[in-house]
Write a protein that holds these residues in place. Structure first.
Motif, PDB file in Angstrom:
ATOM      1  N   ASP A 146       6.430   7.571  15.829  1.00  0.00           N
ATOM      2  CA  ASP A 146       7.503   7.097  14.957  1.00  0.00           C
ATOM      3  C   ASP A 146       8.288   5.964  15.595  1.00  0.00           C
ATOM      4  OD1 ASP A 146       7.004   8.654  12.787  1.00  0.00           O
ATOM      5  OD2 ASP A 146       8.490  10.190  13.252  1.00  0.00           O
ATOM      6  N   ALA A 147       8.519   6.073  16.928  1.00  0.00           N
ATOM      7  CA  ALA A 147       9.346   5.087  17.609  1.00  0.00           C
ATOM      8  C   ALA A 147       8.619   3.768  17.824  1.00  0.00           C
ATOM      9  CB  ALA A 147       9.823   5.644  18.958  1.00  0.00           C
ATOM     10  N   VAL A 148       7.315   3.826  18.096  1.00  0.00           N
ATOM     11  CA  VAL A 148       6.579   2.629  18.489  1.00  0.00           C
ATOM     12  C   VAL A 148       5.999   1.889  17.290  1.00  0.00           C
ATOM     13  CG1 VAL A 148       4.535   1.799  19.721  1.00  0.00           C
ATOM     14  CG2 VAL A 148       6.038   3.496  20.781  1.00  0.00           C
ATOM     15  N   PHE A 149       5.341   2.617  16.393  1.00  0.00           N
ATOM     16  CA  PHE A 149       4.638   1.957  15.296  1.00  0.00           C
ATOM     17  C   PHE A 149       5.588   1.629  14.150  1.00  0.00           C
ATOM     18  CE2 PHE A 149       1.255   4.063  17.591  1.00  0.00           C
ATOM     19  CZ  PHE A 149       0.266   3.092  17.609  1.00  0.00           C
ATOM     20  N   GLY A 150       5.207   0.609  13.405  1.00  0.00           N
ATOM     21  CA  GLY A 150       6.035   0.162  12.306  1.00  0.00           C
ATOM     22  C   GLY A 150       5.773   0.936  11.033  1.00  0.00           C
ATOM     23  N   PRO A 151       6.604   0.703  10.015  1.00  0.00           N
ATOM     24  CA  PRO A 151       6.402   1.360   8.723  1.00  0.00           C
ATOM     25  C   PRO A 151       5.244   0.736   7.967  1.00  0.00           C
ATOM     26  CG  PRO A 151       8.222  -0.194   8.587  1.00  0.00           C
ATOM     27  CD  PRO A 151       7.774  -0.204  10.025  1.00  0.00           C
ATOM     28  N   ALA A 258      12.683  -7.234   8.433  1.00  0.00           N
ATOM     29  CA  ALA A 258      11.643  -6.659   9.283  1.00  0.00           C
ATOM     30  C   ALA A 258      12.265  -5.766  10.354  1.00  0.00           C
ATOM     31  CB  ALA A 258      10.820  -7.771   9.927  1.00  0.00           C
ATOM     32  N   GLU A 259      11.450  -4.867  10.918  1.00  0.00           N
ATOM     33  CA  GLU A 259      11.939  -3.974  11.960  1.00  0.00           C
ATOM     34  C   GLU A 259      12.499  -4.762  13.140  1.00  0.00           C
ATOM     35  OE1 GLU A 259      11.714  -0.263  12.534  1.00  0.00           O
ATOM     36  OE2 GLU A 259      11.973  -0.527  10.379  1.00  0.00           O
ATOM     37  N   ASP A 260      11.803  -5.797  13.540  1.00  0.00           N
ATOM     38  CA  ASP A 260      12.269  -6.719  14.574  1.00  0.00           C
ATOM     39  C   ASP A 260      12.106  -8.124  14.016  1.00  0.00           C
ATOM     40  OD1 ASP A 260      12.737  -8.353  16.759  1.00  0.00           O
ATOM     41  OD2 ASP A 260      11.676  -7.074  18.182  1.00  0.00           O
ATOM     42  N   PRO A 261      13.151  -8.657  13.365  1.00  0.00           N
ATOM     43  CA  PRO A 261      13.024  -9.967  12.703  1.00  0.00           C
ATOM     44  C   PRO A 261      12.611 -11.082  13.656  1.00  0.00           C
ATOM     45  CG  PRO A 261      15.060  -8.861  12.045  1.00  0.00           C
ATOM     46  CD  PRO A 261      14.492  -8.068  13.182  1.00  0.00           C
ATOM     47  N   ALA A 262      13.065 -11.008  14.909  1.00  0.00           N
ATOM     48  CA  ALA A 262      12.739 -12.077  15.861  1.00  0.00           C
ATOM     49  C   ALA A 262      11.260 -12.058  16.215  1.00  0.00           C
ATOM     50  CB  ALA A 262      13.596 -11.932  17.117  1.00  0.00           C
ATOM     51  N   ALA A 263      10.711 -10.864  16.505  1.00  0.00           N
ATOM     52  CA  ALA A 263       9.288 -10.765  16.836  1.00  0.00           C
ATOM     53  C   ALA A 263       8.423 -11.124  15.629  1.00  0.00           C
ATOM     54  CB  ALA A 263       8.955  -9.364  17.337  1.00  0.00           C
ATOM     55  N   ASP A 264       8.819 -10.661  14.450  1.00  0.00           N
ATOM     56  CA  ASP A 264       8.072 -10.981  13.237  1.00  0.00           C
ATOM     57  C   ASP A 264       8.060 -12.492  12.988  1.00  0.00           C
ATOM     58  OD1 ASP A 264       6.922 -10.126  10.473  1.00  0.00           O
ATOM     59  OD2 ASP A 264       8.641 -11.396   9.962  1.00  0.00           O
ATOM     60  N   THR A 380       5.913  -2.368  18.072  1.00  0.00           N
ATOM     61  CA  THR A 380       4.914  -3.136  17.333  1.00  0.00           C
ATOM     62  C   THR A 380       5.133  -2.955  15.845  1.00  0.00           C
ATOM     63  OG1 THR A 380       2.517  -3.398  16.966  1.00  0.00           O
ATOM     64  CG2 THR A 380       3.301  -1.187  17.438  1.00  0.00           C
ATOM     65  N   ASP A 381       4.579  -3.883  15.069  1.00  0.00           N
ATOM     66  CA  ASP A 381       4.638  -3.733  13.610  1.00  0.00           C
ATOM     67  C   ASP A 381       3.319  -3.196  13.053  1.00  0.00           C
ATOM     68  OD1 ASP A 381       3.093  -5.998  14.016  1.00  0.00           O
ATOM     69  OD2 ASP A 381       4.044  -7.172  12.425  1.00  0.00           O
ATOM     70  N   ILE A 382       2.429  -2.725  13.940  1.00  0.00           N
ATOM     71  CA  ILE A 382       1.225  -2.045  13.463  1.00  0.00           C
ATOM     72  C   ILE A 382       1.650  -0.759  12.776  1.00  0.00           C
ATOM     73  CG2 ILE A 382      -0.905  -0.876  14.159  1.00  0.00           C
ATOM     74  CD1 ILE A 382      -1.025  -2.818  16.543  1.00  0.00           C
ATOM     75  N   PRO A 383       1.271  -0.527  11.519  1.00  0.00           N
ATOM     76  CA  PRO A 383       1.687   0.704  10.834  1.00  0.00           C
ATOM     77  C   PRO A 383       1.021   1.935  11.426  1.00  0.00           C
ATOM     78  CG  PRO A 383       0.606  -0.836   9.303  1.00  0.00           C
ATOM     79  CD  PRO A 383       0.472  -1.411  10.663  1.00  0.00           C
ATOM     80  N   GLN A 384       1.671   3.079  11.253  1.00  0.00           N
ATOM     81  CA  GLN A 384       1.120   4.329  11.772  1.00  0.00           C
ATOM     82  C   GLN A 384      -0.281   4.593  11.238  1.00  0.00           C
ATOM     83  OE1 GLN A 384       3.543   7.834  11.598  1.00  0.00           O
ATOM     84  NE2 GLN A 384       5.437   6.710  12.008  1.00  0.00           N
ATOM     85  N   SER A 385      -0.509   4.229   9.984  1.00  0.00           N
ATOM     86  CA  SER A 385      -1.808   4.513   9.379  1.00  0.00           C
ATOM     87  C   SER A 385      -2.945   3.763  10.068  1.00  0.00           C
ATOM     88  CB  SER A 385      -1.783   4.151   7.892  1.00  0.00           C
ATOM     89  OG  SER A 385      -1.518   2.764   7.706  1.00  0.00           O
ATOM     90  N   LYS A 386      -2.626   2.659  10.765  1.00  0.00           N
ATOM     91  CA  LYS A 386      -3.656   1.863  11.444  1.00  0.00           C
ATOM     92  C   LYS A 386      -3.860   2.295  12.894  1.00  0.00           C
ATOM     93  CE  LYS A 386      -4.323  -1.182   8.053  1.00  0.00           C
ATOM     94  NZ  LYS A 386      -5.583  -1.233   7.298  1.00  0.00           N
TER      95      LYS A 386
END
Length: 494
Positions: A146-151, A258-264, A380-386
């Motif tokens: 939950d903490a690492v992967f994005g939605p 975005a979860e992290d607008p700067a990284a995105d 990361t913005d990799i979703p949990q499903s991936k």
């Protein structure tokens, strides 16, 4: 489980202790022995089903740690497993307690009651402790995922297990190394690489971007493009983009939600600059990178020249070395007696070494430490499903893929006045060259895809210049690419 009923006249303390112990090992034996056949049969049947299920799971996962990691990465499955472990543990301990209750002699003396209570407590602890450890591991994994992967992202189709990459032949991920600290303002992304991964063969092209690239173009139609218009574009270095956006995301971010607008935003900026469709980013805070390396047991590297580091005059000696986390951190970040491009080369080696040497068994056995380090260090913005698909891809890369690196460094790239059209051509050629050579088995060890070995460094007999006439001041610096072909990392990282 049936009523206690009339106890057999031959009930003794010894028999009660033995039956309670036996029932802890095979739940239901005490109930069957004391005449509670229906309750005993139900418990024995349930125990047999659970034992067979556990055995099947062990057989399924045996010898396939990557599959175990895939299961760990599934948040919903972890929740279901946690509830099942909790329910089984509570039922098991209830059976142990009840087995003593229905087998103890009546009336029981103080010694019998004390001995029975001690045995029951010990047996319950024997069940509760491993169950608690399993629950803790499941909770830690769930929390880490939950903490690492994005939605889940609304701009992507729902995840398809049979086609996790939605028909794409390559997945491009921006790998960022951020250097924050108490003595530094904000976070500068001093390490920036794009990993372009072939999803069929696992081959990787690492495109290294120097932190000091200037005049980076901004995506058309964005607030950044309006704030930094052409022809000059962004007025800082490439490694300043993240912090610049982080200070004013509502005004500058491409997607302020975005979860992290700067990284995105940096992902989108670099995607446009190098001409690749970059789907995801992964940002590692180098302050915690040493914990990650320690959690996988360190890494083996080859060092050509001694690498000074730190404030106390420490040195990583030349030769084949096993580095712990702190040493690996400095291997990838030190610029003492070297330069940015040498460091870029070592960072590419670091990714290769970690990818090749991160043993899934070690990852599982050090899971708590790794999870804690990951939460502190990685986002990361990799979703949990991936997550499961990326674990599969990482396994393919480490076992079968080849690594090549394209460093966008001098002499072929002028960092002060970069020709972005030329840079996009270099990137296209590097990826296309790797794809044209697939599949093949006659390549060198580090490039099983059959990519040609890099050409000899230009400049010899040319007055210190390459074929394009640009100054080649340090042609032999490790990590500084000379020539336009992507080089096999096995050449740079023996």
């Amino acid at each position: 489980m049936g009523s206690v009923g009339q106890r057999p006249p031959a009930a003794t303390t010894a028999r009660a202790l033995v039956l309670t112990l036996a029932s802890a090992l095979v739940p239901g034996l005490a109930h069957w022995w004391t005449g509670r056949r229906r309750a005993g049969a139900a418990l024995l049947l349930l125990f047999a089903v659970l034992a067979l299920g556990a055995a099947a799971a062990v057989l399924l996962l045996h010898g396939d740690p990557a599959r175990s990691l895939r299961l760990v990465s599934q948040g919903r499955l972890l929740l279901v497993a946690s509830l099942a472990v909790f329910a089984v543990a509570v039922l098991w301990m209830t059976v142990i307690v009840h087995s003593w209750v229905i087998t103890r002699p009546h009336p029981a003396g103080h010694l019998t009651r004390f001995t029975g209570a001690a045995l029951v407590v010990l047996l319950c602890l024997a069940v509760a402790l491993p169950a608690g450890a399993a629950l803790r591991t499941a909770y830690t994994a769930h929390e880490t995922v939950d903490a690492v992967f994005g939605p889940e992202r609304p701009d992507e189709p729902p995840h398809d297990e049979h086609d996790p990459w939605d028909g794409r032949e390559r997945i491009n991920v921006l790998l960022l190394g951020g250097d924050s600290g108490d003595n530094r303002y904000g976070l500068r992304t001093d390490s920036m690489m794009v990993a372009s991964v072939d999803v069929e063969y696992g081959d990787v092209v690492l495109i290294g971007l120097p932190r000091n690239l200037e005049n980076v173009p901004m995506p058309d139609g964005t607030r950044l493009a309006r704030a930094y218009p052409e022809p000059h574009g962004f007025d800082g270095l490439l490694n300043d983009v993240y912090q610049t956006v982080a200070e004013a995301p509502e005004r500058l971010a491409v997607d302020a939600g975005a979860e992290d607008p700067a990284a995105d935003t940096l992902k989108r900026v670099i995607a446009g600059a190098v001409g690749l469709d970059i789907g995801y980013y992964a940002l590692v805070d180098m302050q915690g990178f040493d914990d990650l390396v320690d959690a996988i047991g360190g890494i083996d590297v080859h060092i050509d020249e001694p690498i000074p580091y730190g404030q106390q005059g420490e040195v990583l000696k030349a030769g084949d070395r096993h580095l712990d986390g702190n040493e690996a951190l400095w291997y990838g970040r030190s610029r003492t007696n070297s330069d940015d491009y040498t460091r870029m080369g070592r960072q590419g080696c670091l990714i290769k070494y970690v990818a090749e040497q991160a043993d899934p068994v070690t990852v599982l056995t050090s899971f708590q430490e790794l999870a804690g380090a990951t939460k502190r260090t990685l986002r990361t913005d990799i979703p949990q499903s991936k997550a499961g698909a990326f674990i599969d891809l990482a396994e393919l890369t480490s076992e079968e893929g080849g690594f090549k690196t394209l460093q966008l460094s001098p002499p072929q790239v002028d960092t002060a006045y970069p020709d972005w059209e030329e840079i996009r051509g270099l990137v296209d050629d590097a990826v296309a060259d790797q794809e044209r050579s697939q599949p093949s088995d006659d390549s060198d060890t580090g490039s099983p895809s059959g990519s040609p070995t890099p050409s000899a460094p230009p400049g010899d007999g040319n007055g210190g210049q390459d074929s394009a006439g640009r100054a080649d001041s340090v042609p032999d610096t490790p990590g500084r690419q000379v020539g336009e072909d992507a080089a096999s990392l096995s050449k740079l990282c023996p």
